[in-house]
Enzyme design. Sequence first.
Site, PDB file in Angstrom:
ATOM      1  N   GLY A 237       0.769  -1.240   0.000  1.00  0.00           N
ATOM      2  CA  GLY A 237       0.000   0.000   0.000  1.00  0.00           C
ATOM      3  C   GLY A 237       0.798   1.286   0.000  1.00  0.00           C
ATOM      4  O   GLY A 237       0.325   2.304  -0.493  1.00  0.00           O
TER       5      GLY A 237
ATOM      6  N   ASP B 121      -4.580   2.324  11.346  1.00  0.00           N
ATOM      7  CA  ASP B 121      -5.919   2.131  11.901  1.00  0.00           C
ATOM      8  C   ASP B 121      -5.729   1.762  13.374  1.00  0.00           C
ATOM      9  O   ASP B 121      -5.620   2.637  14.220  1.00  0.00           O
ATOM     10  CB  ASP B 121      -6.648   1.066  11.081  1.00  0.00           C
ATOM     11  CG  ASP B 121      -8.098   0.909  11.493  1.00  0.00           C
ATOM     12  OD1 ASP B 121      -8.531   1.608  12.424  1.00  0.00           O
ATOM     13  OD2 ASP B 121      -8.809   0.083  10.896  1.00  0.00           O
TER      14      ASP B 121
HETATM   15  P1  XMP Z   1      -3.734  -1.428  11.431  1.00  0.00           P
HETATM   16  O1  XMP Z   1      -5.036  -1.743  12.108  1.00  0.00           O
HETATM   17  O2  XMP Z   1      -2.748  -2.546  11.516  1.00  0.00           O
HETATM   18  O3  XMP Z   1      -4.181  -1.339   9.919  1.00  0.00           O
HETATM   19  O4  XMP Z   1      -3.188  -0.098  11.824  1.00  0.00           O
HETATM   20  C1  XMP Z   1      -3.339  -0.801   8.972  1.00  0.00           C
HETATM   21  C2  XMP Z   1      -3.241  -1.699   7.776  1.00  0.00           C
HETATM   22  O5  XMP Z   1      -4.533  -2.086   7.325  1.00  0.00           O
HETATM   23  C3  XMP Z   1      -4.741  -1.762   5.983  1.00  0.00           C
HETATM   24  N1  XMP Z   1      -5.853  -0.806   5.936  1.00  0.00           N
HETATM   25  C4  XMP Z   1      -6.483  -0.410   4.844  1.00  0.00           C
HETATM   26  N2  XMP Z   1      -6.272  -0.710   3.551  1.00  0.00           N
HETATM   27  N3  XMP Z   1      -8.029   0.729   2.940  1.00  0.00           N
HETATM   28  C5  XMP Z   1      -7.065  -0.152   2.610  1.00  0.00           C
HETATM   29  O6  XMP Z   1      -6.887  -0.398   1.421  1.00  0.00           O
HETATM   30  C6  XMP Z   1      -8.312   1.087   4.218  1.00  0.00           C
HETATM   31  O7  XMP Z   1      -9.217   1.889   4.463  1.00  0.00           O
HETATM   32  C7  XMP Z   1      -7.482   0.468   5.219  1.00  0.00           C
HETATM   33  N4  XMP Z   1      -7.452   0.598   6.572  1.00  0.00           N
HETATM   34  C8  XMP Z   1      -6.433  -0.190   6.976  1.00  0.00           C
HETATM   35  C9  XMP Z   1      -3.479  -1.156   5.470  1.00  0.00           C
HETATM   36  O8  XMP Z   1      -2.848  -2.082   4.644  1.00  0.00           O
HETATM   37  C10 XMP Z   1      -2.592  -0.921   6.665  1.00  0.00           C
HETATM   38  O9  XMP Z   1      -1.318  -1.436   6.448  1.00  0.00           O
HETATM   39 MG    MG Z   2      -0.531  -1.621   4.156  1.00  0.00          MG
END
Ligand code: XMP
Ligand code: MG
Length: 176
Positions: A43, A102
């Site tokens: 990403g 997130d």
């Molecule tokens: P955490 O919860 O580990 O999540 O902080 C972060 C990872 O989750 C993916 N992520 C997303 N990917 N759209 C996406 O395409 C989103 O809205 C989204 N929210 C979280 C992302 O890969 C990140 O590394």
């Molecule tokens: Mg990611």
Amino acid sequence: MNDFLRQVVLSQEQIRQRVSELAREILSLYGDTRLILISILKGSVIFMSDLVRQLPPSTEFYFLQLSSYRDATVPQGKPDFYALPVPDLRGQHVLLVEDILDTGQSLEYAQRHFLEMKPASLRICVLLAKEGYESSPMPKPDFLGFVIPREFVVGYGLDYQERYRGLPEIGIPADL
Ligand code: XMP
Ligand code: MG
């Protein structure tokens, strides 16, 4: 707007401007010190590419592959982790580059992995954070582009089932 997005959250121009500001913030902190970027695949690739082209030419970049979502829109437990080759990070200044924060679980995982290599510093640069991210006990970004609503977004590197990574803007996919 294009047919793939139900709503644009950040335009191409907003992203371009903010990425330039982030590059200036990074530059003012590190100056000419050797800086190693570690981009979390997949990403953050587009973000990292735009960022590194505004940093000193000595800036190096490497990759780490993490995946917590697989094909879903909510995290699927402990992230899959693939360590890719990096140089000896002992005593080096390292900046993790991530697309979106997130819960912070992915970054916490990456941070723990690289801290074992005893870098001189390990900081975090994230393009997006979802509203409420501060309430998680996980790592906080040292550099942050935008705080966005708690919606699943795509574009500028972010995908839904591997699609939409190439969209120049960030938004909510129409097919979700
Ligand atoms: P955490 O919860 O580990 O999540 O902080 C972060 C990872 O989750 C993916 N992520 C997303 N990917 N759209 C996406 O395409 C989103 O809205 C989204 N929210 C979280 C992302 O890969 C990140 O590394
Ligand atoms: Mg990611």
